[in-house]
Design a protein around this motif. Structure first.
Motif, PDB file in Angstrom:
ATOM      1  N   TYR A 214       0.926  -1.206   0.094  1.00 14.56           N
ATOM      2  CA  TYR A 214       0.048  -0.069   0.069  1.00 14.56           C
ATOM      3  C   TYR A 214       0.843   1.190   0.106  1.00 14.56           C
ATOM      4  N   ASP A 215       1.953   1.202   0.822  1.00 18.25           N
ATOM      5  CA  ASP A 215       2.854   2.311   0.898  1.00 18.25           C
ATOM      6  C   ASP A 215       3.500   2.691  -0.475  1.00 18.25           C
ATOM      7  N   ARG A 216       3.876   1.636  -1.312  1.00 24.47           N
ATOM      8  CA  ARG A 216       4.362   1.766  -2.596  1.00 24.47           C
ATOM      9  C   ARG A 216       3.402   2.162  -3.679  1.00 24.47           C
ATOM     10  N   VAL A 217       2.235   1.738  -3.651  1.00 29.67           N
ATOM     11  CA  VAL A 217       0.956   2.238  -4.182  1.00 29.67           C
ATOM     12  C   VAL A 217       0.823   3.631  -4.099  1.00 29.67           C
ATOM     13  N   ALA A 218       0.903   4.140  -2.774  1.00 30.10           N
ATOM     14  CA  ALA A 218       0.526   5.704  -2.598  1.00 30.10           C
ATOM     15  C   ALA A 218       1.397   6.550  -3.229  1.00 30.10           C
ATOM     16  N   ASN A 219       2.913   5.848  -2.868  1.00 33.64           N
ATOM     17  CA  ASN A 219       3.870   6.834  -3.618  1.00 33.64           C
ATOM     18  C   ASN A 219       3.712   6.958  -5.350  1.00 33.64           C
ATOM     19  N   PHE A 220       3.476   5.860  -5.766  1.00 32.00           N
ATOM     20  CA  PHE A 220       3.364   5.620  -7.443  1.00 32.00           C
ATOM     21  C   PHE A 220       2.187   6.398  -7.694  1.00 32.00           C
ATOM     22  N   GLN A 221       0.869   6.549  -7.007  1.00 33.50           N
ATOM     23  CA  GLN A 221      -0.061   7.413  -7.433  1.00 33.50           C
ATOM     24  C   GLN A 221      -0.066   8.556  -7.373  1.00 33.50           C
ATOM     25  N   GLU A 222       1.052   9.247  -6.337  1.00 34.36           N
ATOM     26  CA  GLU A 222       1.478  10.504  -6.347  1.00 34.36           C
ATOM     27  C   GLU A 222       1.979  10.981  -7.505  1.00 34.36           C
ATOM     28  N   THR A 223       2.875  10.025  -7.924  1.00 34.94           N
ATOM     29  CA  THR A 223       3.784  10.470  -9.235  1.00 34.94           C
ATOM     30  C   THR A 223       2.927  10.642 -10.328  1.00 34.94           C
ATOM     31  N   LEU A 224       1.691   9.761 -10.416  1.00 37.37           N
ATOM     32  CA  LEU A 224       0.814   9.923 -11.619  1.00 37.37           C
ATOM     33  C   LEU A 224      -0.084  10.988 -11.637  1.00 37.37           C
ATOM     34  N   PHE A 225      -0.474  11.535 -10.305  1.00 35.90           N
ATOM     35  CA  PHE A 225      -1.120  12.880 -10.191  1.00 35.90           C
ATOM     36  C   PHE A 225      -0.307  13.790 -10.755  1.00 35.90           C
ATOM     37  N   ARG A 226       1.187  13.881 -10.205  1.00 40.71           N
ATOM     38  CA  ARG A 226       1.998  14.985 -10.743  1.00 40.71           C
ATOM     39  C   ARG A 226       2.177  14.914 -12.128  1.00 40.71           C
ATOM     40  N   HIS A 227       2.268  13.929 -12.917  1.00 42.82           N
ATOM     41  CA  HIS A 227       2.264  13.798 -14.313  1.00 42.82           C
ATOM     42  C   HIS A 227       0.931  14.490 -14.988  1.00 42.82           C
ATOM     43  N   PHE A 228      -0.386  14.114 -14.403  1.00 39.60           N
ATOM     44  CA  PHE A 228      -1.444  14.693 -14.854  1.00 39.60           C
ATOM     45  C   PHE A 228      -1.277  16.174 -14.940  1.00 39.60           C
ATOM     46  N   ASP A 229      -0.920  16.805 -13.800  1.00 38.91           N
ATOM     47  CA  ASP A 229      -0.996  18.165 -13.836  1.00 38.91           C
ATOM     48  C   ASP A 229      -0.055  18.978 -14.623  1.00 38.91           C
TER      49      ASP A 229
END
Length: 296
Positions: A214-229
């Motif tokens: 879950y901790d790895r997932v949270a970190n990866f999803q933050e990366t996705l959100f930064r790319h989206f913006d």
């Protein structure tokens, strides 16, 4: 338009694909002498990978769906598939830019190879451009920064649709760590203990729990959100994660804010199957279009 009144830069779809059948799925004893990250696909797994590529192609907005149907028939295989409910193609613009993230494990890279072989075949049939072997995705050849890209070719007739794609290795979307070399009899006992203890919090010796994933997932999803913006980058029409069973479940848990009890109610998706999340721009949220399997 998004609910903020500006065009959304979020991808139209986020798709999770579990790798095809691996040698470990067929025979757990391989884990006793082969590192988990080096376990390859079986021949069935390769067919599942190509089948997944054809099914993914059928999800996309393309200008000649008959080609996708033809490839789907060509790579048809009898396997478990997950039903889509309410997939509405809310945004009907052509999908021309797809970004693939893959776990660096051999079986996920091979699965991605099967998927992209189908994409390359579509591009050739639709645009008349053949991609040379040295430009096709080769999972055994390392790339700088782990990125592999296929851009729109100059030789392609502009009127024809061409799917450009980028591939990024990301260790954060790897399999849950179960320890190093694993003895079959002890792993069987551990799996039974996990069933009693709970799949989410049970930690394997020298390995991880799903809560650690879950901790790895949270970190990866933050990366996705930064790319989206990022407004200085070309928008991604579709993002695809080629990953593993438990990781997919934890990804959905984090994204949709499931409780751990909800996580425990689901089982892993079948090998070679996909989970589809579609962006509804009217509410600026992703909607889960796939019906997930549960414990019976």
């Amino acid at each position: 338009m998004s609910c903020q009144g500006r065009p959304s830069r979020k991808p139209r779809l986020i798709v999770l694909i579990r790798h095809g059948e691996s040698e470990s799925n067929r025979d757990k004893s391989i884990n006793e002498y082969t590192p988990n990250h080096m376990i390859p696909l079986t021949e069935t797994g390769w067919w599942q990978a190509r089948h997944a590529g054809a099914q993914l192609l059928r999800l996309l907005n393309i200008d000649d769906p008959s080609i996708a149907t033809k490839l789907s028939d060509k790579y048809c295989i009898s396997c478990k598939s997950l039903p889509l409910v309410g997939y509405a193609r809310l945004n009907k613009s052509l999908d021309t830019n797809v970004v693939f993230y893959t776990s660096p494990y051999k079986r996920t890279r091979q699965t991605l190879k099967g998927i992209l072989d189908v994409f390359d075949e579509y591009n050739e049939l639709n645009s008349g451009v053949h991609l040379p072997d040295n430009q096709c995705y080769q999972p055994e050849i390392p790339r700088r920064a782990g990125v592999w890209a296929v851009e729109h070719p100059k030789a392609c007739r502009e009127a024809r649709h061409y799917i450009c794609y980028r591939v990024k290795d990301d260790p954060r979307i790897r399999e849950q760590d179960f320890g190093n070399f694993q003895e079959s009899h002890s792993m069987k006992e551990l799996m039974q203990k996990r069933s009693t203890y709970g799949h989410f919090f049970f930690r394997f010796k020298e390995g991880e729990s799903a809560a650690d994933v879950y901790d790895r997932v949270a970190n990866f999803q933050e990366t996705l959100f930064r790319h989206f913006d990022k407004t200085d980058r070309k928008p991604r029409d579709v993002v695809v994660l080629v990953t593993h069973g438990i990781y997919s479940r934890v990804f959905l848990m984090k994204w949709f804010r499931w409780t751990y009890e909800e996580f425990e109610s689901f089982v892993n998706i079948p090998n070679g199957s996909m989970v589809v999340m579609e962006l509804d721009e009217s509410i600026d949220r992703y909607v889960l279009r796939t019906t997930l399997p549960k414990w019976t």
